[in-house]
Motif scaffolding. Structure first.
Motif, PDB file in Angstrom:
ATOM      1  N   CYS A  20       0.851  -1.193   0.000  1.00 20.91           N
ATOM      2  CA  CYS A  20       0.000   0.000   0.000  1.00 20.91           C
ATOM      3  C   CYS A  20       0.884   1.240   0.000  1.00 20.91           C
ATOM      4  O   CYS A  20       2.103   1.141   0.071  1.00 20.91           O
ATOM      5  CB  CYS A  20      -0.934  -0.005   1.217  1.00 20.91           C
ATOM      6  N   THR A  21       0.259   2.388  -0.075  1.00 25.55           N
ATOM      7  CA  THR A  21       0.995   3.644  -0.007  1.00 25.55           C
ATOM      8  C   THR A  21       1.188   4.041   1.451  1.00 25.55           C
ATOM      9  O   THR A  21       0.481   3.549   2.347  1.00 25.55           O
ATOM     10  CB  THR A  21       0.244   4.779  -0.731  1.00 25.55           C
ATOM     11  N   VAL A  22       2.111   4.942   1.682  1.00 23.08           N
ATOM     12  CA  VAL A  22       2.322   5.420   3.045  1.00 23.08           C
ATOM     13  C   VAL A  22       1.098   6.202   3.525  1.00 23.08           C
ATOM     14  O   VAL A  22       0.762   6.176   4.709  1.00 23.08           O
ATOM     15  CB  VAL A  22       3.632   6.242   3.165  1.00 23.08           C
ATOM     16  N   SER A  23       0.391   6.871   2.622  1.00 22.92           N
ATOM     17  CA  SER A  23      -0.852   7.569   2.996  1.00 22.92           C
ATOM     18  C   SER A  23      -1.873   6.579   3.530  1.00 22.92           C
ATOM     19  O   SER A  23      -2.506   6.814   4.572  1.00 22.92           O
ATOM     20  CB  SER A  23      -1.475   8.277   1.789  1.00 22.92           C
ATOM     21  N   GLN A  24      -2.046   5.489   2.811  1.00 21.48           N
ATOM     22  CA  GLN A  24      -3.009   4.470   3.242  1.00 21.48           C
ATOM     23  C   GLN A  24      -2.584   3.850   4.569  1.00 21.48           C
ATOM     24  O   GLN A  24      -3.429   3.585   5.429  1.00 21.48           O
ATOM     25  CB  GLN A  24      -3.155   3.409   2.159  1.00 21.48           C
ATOM     26  N   LEU A  25      -1.288   3.634   4.743  1.00 21.20           N
ATOM     27  CA  LEU A  25      -0.792   3.100   6.010  1.00 21.20           C
ATOM     28  C   LEU A  25      -1.101   4.058   7.150  1.00 21.20           C
ATOM     29  O   LEU A  25      -1.593   3.648   8.206  1.00 21.20           O
ATOM     30  CB  LEU A  25       0.721   2.840   5.928  1.00 21.20           C
ATOM     31  N   ALA A  26      -0.818   5.335   6.955  1.00 26.10           N
ATOM     32  CA  ALA A  26      -1.059   6.332   7.999  1.00 26.10           C
ATOM     33  C   ALA A  26      -2.543   6.405   8.362  1.00 26.10           C
ATOM     34  O   ALA A  26      -2.903   6.433   9.540  1.00 26.10           O
ATOM     35  CB  ALA A  26      -0.559   7.704   7.547  1.00 26.10           C
ATOM     36  N   LEU A  27      -3.396   6.413   7.360  1.00 24.17           N
ATOM     37  CA  LEU A  27      -4.841   6.479   7.620  1.00 24.17           C
ATOM     38  C   LEU A  27      -5.330   5.209   8.317  1.00 24.17           C
ATOM     39  O   LEU A  27      -6.168   5.275   9.217  1.00 24.17           O
ATOM     40  CB  LEU A  27      -5.607   6.718   6.323  1.00 24.17           C
ATOM     41  N   ALA A  28      -4.807   4.062   7.921  1.00 23.54           N
ATOM     42  CA  ALA A  28      -5.199   2.804   8.559  1.00 23.54           C
ATOM     43  C   ALA A  28      -4.746   2.778  10.013  1.00 23.54           C
ATOM     44  O   ALA A  28      -5.481   2.322  10.895  1.00 23.54           O
ATOM     45  CB  ALA A  28      -4.617   1.611   7.798  1.00 23.54           C
ATOM     46  N   TRP A  29      -3.557   3.275  10.270  1.00 24.85           N
ATOM     47  CA  TRP A  29      -3.025   3.327  11.641  1.00 24.85           C
ATOM     48  C   TRP A  29      -3.935   4.183  12.523  1.00 24.85           C
ATOM     49  O   TRP A  29      -4.266   3.804  13.641  1.00 24.85           O
ATOM     50  CB  TRP A  29      -1.597   3.883  11.596  1.00 24.85           C
ATOM     51  N   VAL A  30      -4.368   5.326  11.996  1.00 19.06           N
ATOM     52  CA  VAL A  30      -5.269   6.211  12.743  1.00 19.06           C
ATOM     53  C   VAL A  30      -6.631   5.546  12.931  1.00 19.06           C
ATOM     54  O   VAL A  30      -7.199   5.555  14.022  1.00 19.06           O
ATOM     55  CB  VAL A  30      -5.422   7.571  12.016  1.00 19.06           C
ATOM     56  N   ALA A  31      -7.164   4.961  11.863  1.00 17.36           N
ATOM     57  CA  ALA A  31      -8.493   4.336  11.924  1.00 17.36           C
ATOM     58  C   ALA A  31      -8.523   3.141  12.859  1.00 17.36           C
ATOM     59  O   ALA A  31      -9.566   2.837  13.447  1.00 17.36           O
ATOM     60  CB  ALA A  31      -8.943   3.924  10.526  1.00 17.36           C
ATOM     61  N   LYS A  32      -7.402   2.467  13.003  1.00 16.59           N
ATOM     62  CA  LYS A  32      -7.344   1.261  13.839  1.00 16.59           C
ATOM     63  C   LYS A  32      -7.463   1.592  15.325  1.00 16.59           C
ATOM     64  O   LYS A  32      -7.851   0.754  16.125  1.00 16.59           O
ATOM     65  CB  LYS A  32      -6.024   0.526  13.556  1.00 16.59           C
ATOM     66  N   ASN A  33      -7.162   2.830  15.689  1.00 17.43           N
ATOM     67  CA  ASN A  33      -7.265   3.223  17.092  1.00 17.43           C
ATOM     68  C   ASN A  33      -8.737   3.207  17.507  1.00 17.43           C
ATOM     69  O   ASN A  33      -9.566   3.858  16.875  1.00 17.43           O
ATOM     70  CB  ASN A  33      -6.675   4.621  17.294  1.00 17.43           C
ATOM     71  N   PRO A  34      -9.077   2.475  18.566  1.00 19.76           N
ATOM     72  CA  PRO A  34     -10.486   2.363  18.964  1.00 19.76           C
ATOM     73  C   PRO A  34     -11.117   3.686  19.391  1.00 19.76           C
ATOM     74  O   PRO A  34     -12.344   3.796  19.433  1.00 19.76           O
ATOM     75  CB  PRO A  34     -10.457   1.372  20.126  1.00 19.76           C
ATOM     76  N   ASN A  35     -10.308   4.702  19.673  1.00 15.57           N
ATOM     77  CA  ASN A  35     -10.845   5.993  20.090  1.00 15.57           C
ATOM     78  C   ASN A  35     -11.045   6.957  18.925  1.00 15.57           C
ATOM     79  O   ASN A  35     -11.448   8.086  19.123  1.00 15.57           O
ATOM     80  CB  ASN A  35      -9.930   6.613  21.154  1.00 15.57           C
ATOM     81  N   THR A  36     -10.757   6.498  17.711  1.00 18.85           N
ATOM     82  CA  THR A  36     -11.018   7.299  16.516  1.00 18.85           C
ATOM     83  C   THR A  36     -12.416   6.967  16.021  1.00 18.85           C
ATOM     84  O   THR A  36     -12.722   5.823  15.736  1.00 18.85           O
ATOM     85  CB  THR A  36      -9.997   6.977  15.408  1.00 18.85           C
ATOM     86  N   SER A  37     -13.255   7.988  15.940  1.00 21.38           N
ATOM     87  CA  SER A  37     -14.604   7.757  15.417  1.00 21.38           C
ATOM     88  C   SER A  37     -14.741   8.250  13.984  1.00 21.38           C
ATOM     89  O   SER A  37     -15.535   7.716  13.216  1.00 21.38           O
ATOM     90  CB  SER A  37     -15.655   8.433  16.305  1.00 21.38           C
ATOM     91  N   THR A  38     -13.952   9.263  13.618  1.00 20.26           N
ATOM     92  CA  THR A  38     -14.061   9.878  12.303  1.00 20.26           C
ATOM     93  C   THR A  38     -12.696  10.382  11.864  1.00 20.26           C
ATOM     94  O   THR A  38     -11.935  10.878  12.693  1.00 20.26           O
ATOM     95  CB  THR A  38     -15.023  11.095  12.356  1.00 20.26           C
ATOM     96  N   ILE A  39     -12.420  10.274  10.570  1.00 15.75           N
ATOM     97  CA  ILE A  39     -11.207  10.853  10.008  1.00 15.75           C
ATOM     98  C   ILE A  39     -11.624  11.805   8.890  1.00 15.75           C
ATOM     99  O   ILE A  39     -12.311  11.394   7.955  1.00 15.75           O
ATOM    100  CB  ILE A  39     -10.264   9.771   9.427  1.00 15.75           C
ATOM    101  N   ILE A  40     -11.222  13.049   9.018  1.00 14.14           N
ATOM    102  CA  ILE A  40     -11.483  14.018   7.951  1.00 14.14           C
ATOM    103  C   ILE A  40     -10.342  13.911   6.948  1.00 14.14           C
ATOM    104  O   ILE A  40      -9.175  14.069   7.307  1.00 14.14           O
ATOM    105  CB  ILE A  40     -11.570  15.453   8.510  1.00 14.14           C
ATOM    106  N   LEU A  41     -10.686  13.611   5.705  1.00 11.47           N
ATOM    107  CA  LEU A  41      -9.689  13.506   4.647  1.00 11.47           C
ATOM    108  C   LEU A  41      -9.565  14.866   3.971  1.00 11.47           C
ATOM    109  O   LEU A  41     -10.548  15.401   3.470  1.00 11.47           O
ATOM    110  CB  LEU A  41     -10.104  12.439   3.624  1.00 11.47           C
TER     111      LEU A  41
END
Length: 149
Positions: A86-107
Motif C-alpha cells: 500500500c501507499t504510506v498515505s493508506q498506512l497512515a490512515l489505517a493506523w489512525v483508523a485502527k485506534n479504537p478511540n477514533t470515530s471519524t477521520i477528515i480527509l
C-alpha cells in the motif's frame, strides 16, 4: 514530530469514562505522511501553492526535527510498499483508523484522485495486525509518556 501525547494520554480518561470517540483532522500531517515531501516540495503541492500559509511547516522541514520526520516517512513508505502493498498515505490512515478511540477521520484531499487513493485504506485496515502496529511504533519511536498526574 507526529505528536500523540494529547490524543493517547491526555484524552484517554474522556474516552474511557464517557466512551467518546474523536474526529481526526490532518491525519496525513498536511501531506507530509503522503511521502510527497520526501525529496523537497513538488510543484502543484499544497506547500508550493500556499507558501505563506505553510511557511512555518516548510521551514520546520529543513531543521533537525523536520529532517527526522522525513526520514521516518521514508522508512514508513518502504515498509508500506514492501510489507503491506500500500501507499504510506493508506498506512497512515489505517493506523489512525485502527485506534479504537477514533470515530471519524477528515480527509483533506485536494484532488479527486487523492480521495480515491485514501479510500483504499479500507483494504489496508485488515492488514494492521498487532505486529504491524508495533513495527510502525518502532519506526515512529514516539510512544507517548504516561500521565503521572
Amino acid at each position: 514530530g507526529f505528536h500523540r501525547q494529547r490524543f493517547e494520554v491526555e484524552y484517554k480518561p474522556l474516552f474511557q469514562k464517557y466512551r467518546y470517540g474523536t474526529t481526526i483532522f490532518s491525519a496525513l500531517a498536511s501531506g507530509v505522511l503522503t511521502g510527497k515531501y520526501n525529496n523537497g516540495i513538488p510543484e502543484d503541492s499544497r506547500f508550493s501553492n500556499n507558501p505563506d500559509f505553510f511557511k512555518n511547516t516548510i521551514d520546520s522541514l529543513t531543521k533537525e526535527e523536520g529532517l527526522e520526520k522525513i526520514r521516518k516517512v521514508r522508512e514508513l513508505t518502504t515498509f508500506a510498499e514492501k510489507e503491506l502493498g500500500c501507499t504510506v498515505s493508506q498506512l497512515a490512515l489505517a493506523w489512525v483508523a485502527k485506534n479504537p478511540n477514533t470515530s471519524t477521520i477528515i480527509l483533506g484531499a485536494t484532488k479527486p484522485q487523492q480521495l480515491l487513493e485514501n479510500l483504499k485504506v479500507l483494504e489496508v485496515l485488515p492488514k494492521i495486525t498487532d505486529e504491524v502496529y508495533q513495527k510502525i511504533n518502532d519506526i515512529l519511536a514516539n510512544d507517548p509518556k504516561p500521565d503521572v498526574r
